[in-house]
Design an enzyme around this catalytic site. Sequence first.
Site, PDB file in Angstrom:
ATOM      1  N   GLU A   1      -3.130 -16.546   3.628  1.00 27.49           N
ATOM      2  CA  GLU A   1      -2.646 -15.694   2.533  1.00 27.49           C
ATOM      3  C   GLU A   1      -3.407 -15.972   1.243  1.00 27.49           C
ATOM      4  O   GLU A   1      -3.708 -17.124   0.931  1.00 27.49           O
ATOM      5  CB  GLU A   1      -1.146 -15.944   2.325  1.00 27.49           C
ATOM      6  CG  GLU A   1      -0.400 -14.725   1.849  1.00 27.49           C
ATOM      7  CD  GLU A   1      -0.431 -13.594   2.879  1.00 27.49           C
ATOM      8  OE1 GLU A   1      -1.277 -12.680   2.703  1.00 27.49           O
ATOM      9  OE2 GLU A   1       0.352 -13.632   3.837  1.00 27.49           O
TER      10      GLU A   1
ATOM     11  N   GLY B   1       5.517  -5.240   1.246  1.00 31.39           N
ATOM     12  CA  GLY B   1       4.505  -6.222   1.623  1.00 31.39           C
ATOM     13  C   GLY B   1       3.931  -5.970   3.006  1.00 31.39           C
ATOM     14  O   GLY B   1       3.257  -6.830   3.571  1.00 31.39           O
ATOM     15  N   LEU B   2       4.184  -4.784   3.567  1.00 32.36           N
ATOM     16  CA  LEU B   2       3.673  -4.461   4.903  1.00 32.36           C
ATOM     17  C   LEU B   2       2.530  -3.453   4.832  1.00 32.36           C
ATOM     18  O   LEU B   2       2.129  -2.875   5.830  1.00 32.36           O
ATOM     19  CB  LEU B   2       4.811  -3.932   5.788  1.00 32.36           C
ATOM     20  CG  LEU B   2       6.006  -4.885   5.924  1.00 32.36           C
ATOM     21  CD1 LEU B   2       7.096  -4.263   6.784  1.00 32.36           C
ATOM     22  CD2 LEU B   2       5.567  -6.222   6.511  1.00 32.36           C
TER      23      LEU B   2
ATOM     24  N   GLY C   1       6.296  -0.743  -0.441  1.00 36.20           N
ATOM     25  CA  GLY C   1       6.454  -1.866  -1.360  1.00 36.20           C
ATOM     26  C   GLY C   1       7.126  -3.077  -0.733  1.00 36.20           C
ATOM     27  O   GLY C   1       7.662  -3.925  -1.431  1.00 36.20           O
TER      28      GLY C   1
ATOM     29  N   SER D   1       4.251  14.220   0.697  1.00 36.06           N
ATOM     30  CA  SER D   1       4.833  13.078   1.407  1.00 36.06           C
ATOM     31  C   SER D   1       6.320  13.291   1.603  1.00 36.06           C
ATOM     32  O   SER D   1       7.033  13.652   0.656  1.00 36.06           O
ATOM     33  CB  SER D   1       4.604  11.790   0.618  1.00 36.06           C
ATOM     34  OG  SER D   1       5.435  10.776   1.165  1.00 36.06           O
TER      35      SER D   1
ATOM     36  N   ASP E   1      -5.846  -5.756   3.993  1.00 35.99           N
ATOM     37  CA  ASP E   1      -4.870  -4.732   4.385  1.00 35.99           C
ATOM     38  C   ASP E   1      -5.556  -3.562   5.075  1.00 35.99           C
ATOM     39  O   ASP E   1      -5.119  -3.089   6.129  1.00 35.99           O
ATOM     40  CB  ASP E   1      -4.109  -4.220   3.156  1.00 35.99           C
ATOM     41  CG  ASP E   1      -3.346  -5.322   2.437  1.00 35.99           C
ATOM     42  OD1 ASP E   1      -3.321  -6.453   2.950  1.00 35.99           O
ATOM     43  OD2 ASP E   1      -2.787  -5.036   1.360  1.00 35.99           O
TER      44      ASP E   1
ATOM     45  N   TYR F   1      -0.568 -11.219  -9.658  1.00 33.34           N
ATOM     46  CA  TYR F   1      -1.602 -11.170  -8.625  1.00 33.34           C
ATOM     47  C   TYR F   1      -2.986 -11.247  -9.272  1.00 33.34           C
ATOM     48  O   TYR F   1      -3.850 -12.024  -8.852  1.00 33.34           O
ATOM     49  CB  TYR F   1      -1.445  -9.885  -7.808  1.00 33.34           C
ATOM     50  CG  TYR F   1      -2.374  -9.755  -6.623  1.00 33.34           C
ATOM     51  CD1 TYR F   1      -2.024 -10.266  -5.382  1.00 33.34           C
ATOM     52  CD2 TYR F   1      -3.604  -9.114  -6.750  1.00 33.34           C
ATOM     53  CE1 TYR F   1      -2.876 -10.141  -4.298  1.00 33.34           C
ATOM     54  CE2 TYR F   1      -4.459  -8.976  -5.675  1.00 33.34           C
ATOM     55  CZ  TYR F   1      -4.090  -9.491  -4.455  1.00 33.34           C
ATOM     56  OH  TYR F   1      -4.944  -9.363  -3.386  1.00 33.34           O
TER      57      TYR F   1
ATOM     58  N   SER G   1       2.070  -0.375   3.203  1.00 37.79           N
ATOM     59  CA  SER G   1       2.178   1.083   3.277  1.00 37.79           C
ATOM     60  C   SER G   1       1.012   1.712   2.527  1.00 37.79           C
ATOM     61  O   SER G   1       0.568   2.809   2.861  1.00 37.79           O
ATOM     62  CB  SER G   1       3.505   1.563   2.690  1.00 37.79           C
ATOM     63  OG  SER G   1       3.550   1.388   1.288  1.00 37.79           O
ATOM     64  N   SER G   2       0.501   1.020   1.513  1.00 43.88           N
ATOM     65  CA  SER G   2      -0.616   1.585   0.739  1.00 43.88           C
ATOM     66  C   SER G   2      -1.871   1.683   1.610  1.00 43.88           C
ATOM     67  O   SER G   2      -2.535   2.727   1.638  1.00 43.88           O
ATOM     68  CB  SER G   2      -0.881   0.777  -0.533  1.00 43.88           C
ATOM     69  OG  SER G   2      -1.171  -0.568  -0.245  1.00 43.88           O
TER      70      SER G   2
HETATM   71  P1  ADP Z   1       2.869  -2.062   0.134  1.00 46.40           P
HETATM   72  O1  ADP Z   1       1.455  -1.698   0.412  1.00 46.40           O
HETATM   73  O2  ADP Z   1       3.179  -3.479   0.409  1.00 46.40           O
HETATM   74  O3  ADP Z   1       3.861  -1.157   0.799  1.00 46.40           O
HETATM   75  P2  ADP Z   1       2.071  -1.267  -2.500  1.00 46.40           P
HETATM   76  O4  ADP Z   1       2.703  -1.446  -3.838  1.00 46.40           O
HETATM   77  O5  ADP Z   1       0.703  -1.784  -2.311  1.00 46.40           O
HETATM   78  O6  ADP Z   1       3.089  -1.891  -1.435  1.00 46.40           O
HETATM   79  O7  ADP Z   1       2.037   0.258  -2.133  1.00 46.40           O
HETATM   80  C1  ADP Z   1       3.224   1.025  -2.160  1.00 46.40           C
HETATM   81  C2  ADP Z   1       2.951   2.327  -2.858  1.00 46.40           C
HETATM   82  O8  ADP Z   1       2.080   3.157  -2.064  1.00 46.40           O
HETATM   83  C3  ADP Z   1       4.209   3.165  -3.020  1.00 46.40           C
HETATM   84  O9  ADP Z   1       4.927   2.807  -4.184  1.00 46.40           O
HETATM   85  C4  ADP Z   1       3.636   4.574  -3.109  1.00 46.40           C
HETATM   86  O10 ADP Z   1       3.141   4.813  -4.414  1.00 46.40           O
HETATM   87  C5  ADP Z   1       2.432   4.506  -2.173  1.00 46.40           C
HETATM   88  N1  ADP Z   1       2.768   4.992  -0.825  1.00 46.40           N
HETATM   89  C6  ADP Z   1       2.584   4.321   0.337  1.00 46.40           C
HETATM   90  N2  ADP Z   1       2.964   5.048   1.397  1.00 46.40           N
HETATM   91  C7  ADP Z   1       3.415   6.232   0.914  1.00 46.40           C
HETATM   92  C8  ADP Z   1       3.974   7.414   1.508  1.00 46.40           C
HETATM   93  N3  ADP Z   1       4.132   7.523   2.826  1.00 46.40           N
HETATM   94  N4  ADP Z   1       4.330   8.419   0.677  1.00 46.40           N
HETATM   95  C9  ADP Z   1       4.157   8.311  -0.651  1.00 46.40           C
HETATM   96  N5  ADP Z   1       3.648   7.233  -1.258  1.00 46.40           N
HETATM   97  C10 ADP Z   1       3.289   6.190  -0.503  1.00 46.40           C
HETATM   98 MG    MG Z   2      -0.237  -2.438  -0.603  1.00 41.78          MG
END
Ligand code: ADP
Ligand code: MG
Length: 372
Positions: free
Chosen positions: A26, A115-116, A113, A60, A163, A217, A118-119
Amino acid sequence: MTAAEPVPDGQVGVWAAPGRVNLIGEHLDYVGGPVLPIAIDLQTTVKARRRTDGRVRVWSGITDRSVEFGADTAPGDVDGWARYAAGTVWALAESGRTTGGADLVISSDVPLGAGLSSSAAIECGIAVALAGLEGWEVDPVEMALICQRGENDYAGAPTGSMDQLASMCGEQGHALLIKTASAPPTVKPVPAHWVDDGYALVVVDTRAKHSHAGGEYGQRRAQTVELTELLGLETLAAAPPDAVLKVDDPTLKARLRHVITETQRVRSAVRALAARDWPQLGQLMTASHVSLRDDYDVSAPELDLTVEAALEHGALGARMTGGGFGGSAIALVEAGGVDALRAAVAAAFARIDFPAPRTFVVEPADGARRVS
Ligand code: ADP
Ligand code: MG
């Protein structure tokens, strides 16, 4: 990614990209260290259709909003959640691949958000969708780095490359040994057999908010840059163990100790995976958590509580995963012990009035790909 004919106008294709969990390693992906993530069986799905007017519209299901921007978008044009999509379009264009336009419909079962990543999942899903629509052939590692550039320089989140590499290059039944010292990084799938051996990897989404774009960070990254310069190294992860003796500042010394010991733990974890030595992998995970908590100082009360409760209730090892300050923790446990662990963590949270965490089991899954 294999070469493909462009998707004909009017036709819809479907692509998907997974979230990820980092097993160990990490805060090493921006100091030239090794990391060992898996892509997980939670994913973001992108339904896509070509447009020919140079516009991109993204909708989305999570935000229930659509946002439209030009294929020639530049940093600053789009903010909010859609900047992750626009950032990918921009970074692809910067690499010489400007889309002719697309309609993109996003759905996701990766919690946002948590930590898995999603971004990374939305970026990589969109990247492979646009490549598929246009018939671009792009090496997955290069594609991951393009997505990272979008997240760093457009979305404004200074993440390392782990990631996106995990989301792009994941392989079912495998962890990925990613070495970030070289440019480009190397990605090697490593068989990961804990499921066959009767163990489960549990993710606890603590629901405590984490923020990559936030100051902490960035501050950790800045401290590693300072250390790298101070020690006259190319990459901080290459520091020998005795380098800590050359650092006087106690905070910087602790940060360096994490980088050095965590790098060693990744190497040991790869050996533990190969030997199917799950108690050893568990111990390394727990040691990683202690180092992140005490030396790198990126844990959070919810994460510490999860790790403690998991270890008290049968986990072979447990640690925070991802950037920290909230987000998720993982625990390795015998498959038969998942329910007890879930109940124990929930009870520990309830006792001190933390909101109930979400707990689920994940398995190593394939990376970004076309689904239909
Ligand atoms: P993580 O990557 O850990 O989930 P991040 O803060 O890096 O957290 O990213 C989360 C952000 O990415 C959300 O707040 C949103 O802005 C965007 N996001 C990710 N997936 C989606 C989705 N399916 N629809 C809309 N926004 C998304
Ligand atoms: Mg992220």
